[in-house]
Design a protein around this motif. Structure first.
Motif, PDB file in Angstrom:
ATOM      1  N   GLN A 146       0.799  -1.184  -0.054  1.00 33.93           N
ATOM      2  CA  GLN A 146      -0.051   0.088  -0.064  1.00 33.93           C
ATOM      3  C   GLN A 146       0.991   1.306  -0.306  1.00 33.93           C
ATOM      4  O   GLN A 146       0.480   2.290  -0.353  1.00 33.93           O
ATOM      5  N   SER A 147       2.144   1.110   0.683  1.00 30.12           N
ATOM      6  CA  SER A 147       2.924   2.367   0.617  1.00 30.12           C
ATOM      7  C   SER A 147       3.382   2.699  -0.381  1.00 30.12           C
ATOM      8  O   SER A 147       3.591   3.793  -1.114  1.00 30.12           O
ATOM      9  N   VAL A 148       4.001   1.789  -1.154  1.00 30.52           N
ATOM     10  CA  VAL A 148       4.362   1.587  -2.641  1.00 30.52           C
ATOM     11  C   VAL A 148       3.371   2.347  -3.733  1.00 30.52           C
ATOM     12  O   VAL A 148       3.634   3.233  -4.137  1.00 30.52           O
ATOM     13  N   LEU A 149       2.206   1.734  -3.572  1.00 27.36           N
ATOM     14  CA  LEU A 149       0.920   2.256  -4.321  1.00 27.36           C
ATOM     15  C   LEU A 149       0.460   3.821  -3.920  1.00 27.36           C
ATOM     16  O   LEU A 149       0.539   4.511  -5.028  1.00 27.36           O
ATOM     17  N   THR A 150       0.804   4.109  -2.939  1.00 29.35           N
ATOM     18  CA  THR A 150       0.324   5.567  -2.482  1.00 29.35           C
ATOM     19  C   THR A 150       1.430   6.304  -3.169  1.00 29.35           C
ATOM     20  O   THR A 150       1.246   7.860  -3.409  1.00 29.35           O
ATOM     21  N   GLN A 151       2.984   6.311  -2.844  1.00 30.70           N
ATOM     22  CA  GLN A 151       3.912   6.743  -3.505  1.00 30.70           C
ATOM     23  C   GLN A 151       3.595   6.988  -5.118  1.00 30.70           C
ATOM     24  O   GLN A 151       3.851   7.822  -5.468  1.00 30.70           O
ATOM     25  N   ALA A 152       3.290   6.070  -5.666  1.00 31.95           N
ATOM     26  CA  ALA A 152       3.208   5.984  -7.086  1.00 31.95           C
ATOM     27  C   ALA A 152       1.907   6.788  -7.418  1.00 31.95           C
ATOM     28  O   ALA A 152       2.029   7.486  -8.513  1.00 31.95           O
ATOM     29  N   GLU A 153       0.657   6.806  -6.781  1.00 29.86           N
ATOM     30  CA  GLU A 153      -0.262   7.752  -6.704  1.00 29.86           C
ATOM     31  C   GLU A 153       0.125   9.161  -6.764  1.00 29.86           C
ATOM     32  O   GLU A 153      -0.154  10.058  -7.615  1.00 29.86           O
ATOM     33  N   GLN A 154       0.861   9.359  -5.818  1.00 28.85           N
ATOM     34  CA  GLN A 154       1.280  10.804  -5.702  1.00 28.85           C
ATOM     35  C   GLN A 154       2.295  11.330  -6.512  1.00 28.85           C
ATOM     36  O   GLN A 154       2.077  12.562  -7.136  1.00 28.85           O
ATOM     37  N   LYS A 155       3.148  10.521  -7.296  1.00 32.67           N
ATOM     38  CA  LYS A 155       3.998  10.931  -8.414  1.00 32.67           C
ATOM     39  C   LYS A 155       2.772  11.255  -9.509  1.00 32.67           C
ATOM     40  O   LYS A 155       2.930  12.256 -10.454  1.00 32.67           O
ATOM     41  N   VAL A 156       1.915  10.317  -9.807  1.00 31.67           N
ATOM     42  CA  VAL A 156       0.877  10.551 -10.822  1.00 31.67           C
ATOM     43  C   VAL A 156       0.217  11.692 -10.653  1.00 31.67           C
ATOM     44  O   VAL A 156       0.010  12.743 -11.669  1.00 31.67           O
ATOM     45  N   GLN A 157      -0.139  12.123  -9.427  1.00 35.52           N
ATOM     46  CA  GLN A 157      -0.837  13.416  -9.310  1.00 35.52           C
ATOM     47  C   GLN A 157       0.157  14.580  -9.655  1.00 35.52           C
ATOM     48  O   GLN A 157      -0.408  15.617 -10.255  1.00 35.52           O
ATOM     49  N   VAL A 158       1.418  14.611  -9.076  1.00 35.21           N
ATOM     50  CA  VAL A 158       2.291  15.694  -9.492  1.00 35.21           C
ATOM     51  C   VAL A 158       2.484  15.781 -11.043  1.00 35.21           C
ATOM     52  O   VAL A 158       2.464  16.982 -11.648  1.00 35.21           O
ATOM     53  N   LEU A 159       2.646  14.631 -11.749  1.00 35.32           N
ATOM     54  CA  LEU A 159       2.839  14.722 -13.268  1.00 35.32           C
ATOM     55  C   LEU A 159       1.406  15.342 -13.732  1.00 35.32           C
ATOM     56  O   LEU A 159       1.598  16.126 -14.771  1.00 35.32           O
ATOM     57  N   LEU A 160       0.282  15.129 -13.350  1.00 34.01           N
ATOM     58  CA  LEU A 160      -1.094  15.414 -13.920  1.00 34.01           C
ATOM     59  C   LEU A 160      -0.984  17.025 -13.545  1.00 34.01           C
ATOM     60  O   LEU A 160      -1.335  17.902 -14.238  1.00 34.01           O
ATOM     61  N   GLU A 161      -0.527  17.242 -12.548  1.00 33.08           N
ATOM     62  CA  GLU A 161      -0.584  18.786 -11.903  1.00 33.08           C
ATOM     63  C   GLU A 161       0.320  19.647 -12.741  1.00 33.08           C
ATOM     64  O   GLU A 161       0.068  20.807 -13.114  1.00 33.08           O
ATOM     65  N   THR A 162       1.353  19.374 -13.176  1.00 30.26           N
ATOM     66  CA  THR A 162       2.437  19.867 -14.154  1.00 30.26           C
ATOM     67  C   THR A 162       2.070  19.793 -15.600  1.00 30.26           C
ATOM     68  O   THR A 162       3.045  20.215 -16.206  1.00 30.26           O
ATOM     69  N   ASN A 163       1.075  19.312 -16.138  1.00 32.92           N
ATOM     70  CA  ASN A 163       0.779  18.947 -17.231  1.00 32.92           C
ATOM     71  C   ASN A 163       0.199  20.384 -17.670  1.00 32.92           C
ATOM     72  O   ASN A 163      -0.642  20.190 -18.784  1.00 32.92           O
ATOM     73  N   GLU A 164       0.542  21.583 -17.328  1.00 28.50           N
ATOM     74  CA  GLU A 164       0.294  22.682 -18.205  1.00 28.50           C
ATOM     75  C   GLU A 164      -1.091  23.029 -18.087  1.00 28.50           C
ATOM     76  O   GLU A 164      -1.513  23.307 -19.325  1.00 28.50           O
ATOM     77  N   GLY A 165      -1.926  22.422 -17.499  1.00 20.86           N
ATOM     78  CA  GLY A 165      -3.351  22.925 -17.384  1.00 20.86           C
ATOM     79  C   GLY A 165      -4.078  21.899 -18.084  1.00 20.86           C
ATOM     80  O   GLY A 165      -5.233  21.977 -18.026  1.00 20.86           O
TER      81      GLY A 165
END
Length: 79
Positions: free
Chosen positions: A49-68
């Motif tokens: 679950q910890s690894v999955l949470t970290q992966a989800e956080q990385k995806v969220q960061v990538l989505l937020e930096t996707n220039e809108g």
């Protein structure tokens, strides 16, 4: 831990967790062994679950930096 290492670690833990579940479902373990297996399974589940949470956080960061650009959340039920 590098991404490849954490993915490999996740896959190994998941495989071991599946093995523990099969052992517990077989009803062939003594109560003491079943409790030990269950305890190990809980730890493995938490690690996964910890690894999955970290992966989800990385995806969220990538989505937020996707220039809108806005991506829709994946919903397997809608397919």
């Amino acid at each position: 831990m590098s991404r490849k290492t954490s993915v490999r670690h996740f896959e190994e833990n998941l495989s071991e967790l599946e093995s523990i579940v099969a052992q517990l479902e077989s009803n062939q373990l003594s109560l003491e062994d079943a409790l030990k297996a269950f305890e190990k399974g809980v730890k493995l589940s938490q690690d996964c679950q910890s690894v999955l949470t970290q992966a989800e956080q990385k995806v969220q960061v990538l989505l937020e930096t996707n220039e809108g650009e806005r991506l829709e959340p994946f919903d397997p039920e809608s397919e």
